[in-house]
Design an enzyme around this catalytic site. Sequence first.
Site, PDB file in Angstrom:
ATOM      1  N   LYS A  52      27.282  19.588 -26.268  1.00 55.46           N
ATOM      2  CA  LYS A  52      28.271  20.057 -25.298  1.00 55.46           C
ATOM      3  C   LYS A  52      28.583  18.952 -24.297  1.00 55.46           C
ATOM      4  O   LYS A  52      27.676  18.272 -23.803  1.00 55.46           O
ATOM      5  CB  LYS A  52      27.742  21.294 -24.580  1.00 55.46           C
ATOM      6  CG  LYS A  52      28.728  21.925 -23.605  1.00 55.46           C
ATOM      7  CD  LYS A  52      28.113  23.173 -22.974  1.00 55.46           C
ATOM      8  CE  LYS A  52      29.079  23.847 -22.018  1.00 55.46           C
ATOM      9  NZ  LYS A  52      28.480  25.065 -21.406  1.00 55.46           N
TER      10      LYS A  52
ATOM     11  N   SER B 108      31.096  29.022 -21.562  1.00 61.12           N
ATOM     12  CA  SER B 108      31.714  27.712 -21.539  1.00 61.12           C
ATOM     13  C   SER B 108      31.291  26.817 -22.708  1.00 61.12           C
ATOM     14  O   SER B 108      31.844  25.722 -22.875  1.00 61.12           O
ATOM     15  CB  SER B 108      31.361  27.008 -20.219  1.00 61.12           C
ATOM     16  OG  SER B 108      29.975  26.770 -20.105  1.00 61.12           O
TER      17      SER B 108
ATOM     18  N   SER C 283      27.121  31.383 -20.821  1.00 63.23           N
ATOM     19  CA  SER C 283      27.916  30.354 -21.496  1.00 63.23           C
ATOM     20  C   SER C 283      27.437  29.982 -22.886  1.00 63.23           C
ATOM     21  O   SER C 283      28.162  29.327 -23.632  1.00 63.23           O
ATOM     22  CB  SER C 283      27.973  29.091 -20.628  1.00 63.23           C
ATOM     23  OG  SER C 283      28.779  29.311 -19.501  1.00 63.23           O
TER      24      SER C 283
END
Length: 476
Positions: A81, A157, A181
């Site tokens: 990420k 996210s 997330s």
Amino acid sequence: MIDALQWATATELLAAYRSREVSPVEATQAALDAIEAHDDDLNAFCLVEPESALESARASEARWLRNEPRGLADGVPTSIKDLMLTKGWPTLRGSLLTSAEGDWSEDAPAVARLRENGAVLFGKVTSPEFGWKGVTDSPRSGVTRNPWDLSRTSGGSSGGSAAAVAQGMGPWSVGTDGGGSIRIPAGFTGVVGFKPTYGTVPLYPVSPFGTLAHAGPITRTVEDAALMMDIISQPDARDWSAGPAPTTSFSHGLADGLRGRRVAFSPNLGYGSNDPDVEAAVRDAVQVLAELGAEVEEIDLGWSDPVDAYHVLWFSGAAKVVEGYGRGACDRIDPLLAAALERHSGFTAGDFLDATAVRMKLGREMGLLHERYELLVTPTLPIPAFEAGSDVPAGSSSEDWTSWTPYTYPFNLTQQPAISIPCGFTAEGLPVGLQLVGPRHQDARVLSAAAAYQGAGRWHERRPLGKAQLSTTTRK
């Protein structure tokens, strides 16, 4: 062969490397081919490095040929990420405020541990700006879409991580979770997302969201999640708040089953409201838990929504991030982030202490609950994935992403381990997630229960349709 490798799990790849049926070069090329085939539509990756990935894969292949694999993940294609430092690659955090220029000479702890264990890092996946919301779109990277329906969001996210894993663009990815997330995009895309107990996975740099922030795996199976946890939970001196290193493998007990386990089922935590298809899929899943031998009791927690306390902690952190870029920064960020910071502003030290008191009360209540029940089961989300590019579903009465994620952020407040696993699909063919929550530091218990449920069905084996078919489902 390439198509089969695209869907192989990390555990399966390692077994195939060991038997020399497959090489890390073939597996890495399969992941890169999947990106080439699908990512123009999905937009899950903000950086892909084929040359360095294949070079790492060739080095891994040589180690396997010498019977000298490095660590627990040698040769496994891995994405990161884009909130996590990755040596040699810029970490842009989905923001135009950040610059690719600079000294990118450090790995975040989880990235360092994966690299040390031989993982093949091949790219970075998208995040909303600074990871601030529950969907994945940003001024820098654009909109990330859902493999099951390109008109829908992948969630966030860690939406890039989940979309990549769901579409076979690598078997696993490491994400972060400050309010759901990891679990939100896992629920929306039909993969496994595990948020461990706070401090189990070291973090560096320190998160602006403080002790709400966790890191963890996004995978296609519980077994892979446990394997990654064995790697990324190892110590790192840069995180002063991390707990001690685990003394047993997270894979220990995955086959223990659910017989005799005391399980509480809360369909709405006392304040949520579920889409009928979600409600039906989750209740079916709870019935499966009972058939596996769990002693399931539906309970009414009688909670009121702790969202106001969460907002104080969350948006104070987000404001501090933007503030660090100087005057005028709010003019260059996601306009919806700027608007959210305006809505949630002016917090005092007293507000922060009051929010912390709510957090402590919630933690106490969960501690007492777990004296009676070993696990709490909820939906991961009350709704299926909605329109991509929107922060909230159409017709929402709130502008805040937390309004449609009522079952995830409470367990960031309490710092408990929580996992989302696929448990069915809506009538429109969109995934539904089941959330299992355990007591703090009982991560293996959560993983064991998730493995038992996974083994009773085949939801994790479902695959999104091909690109051409995707384009004609509900995409406008």
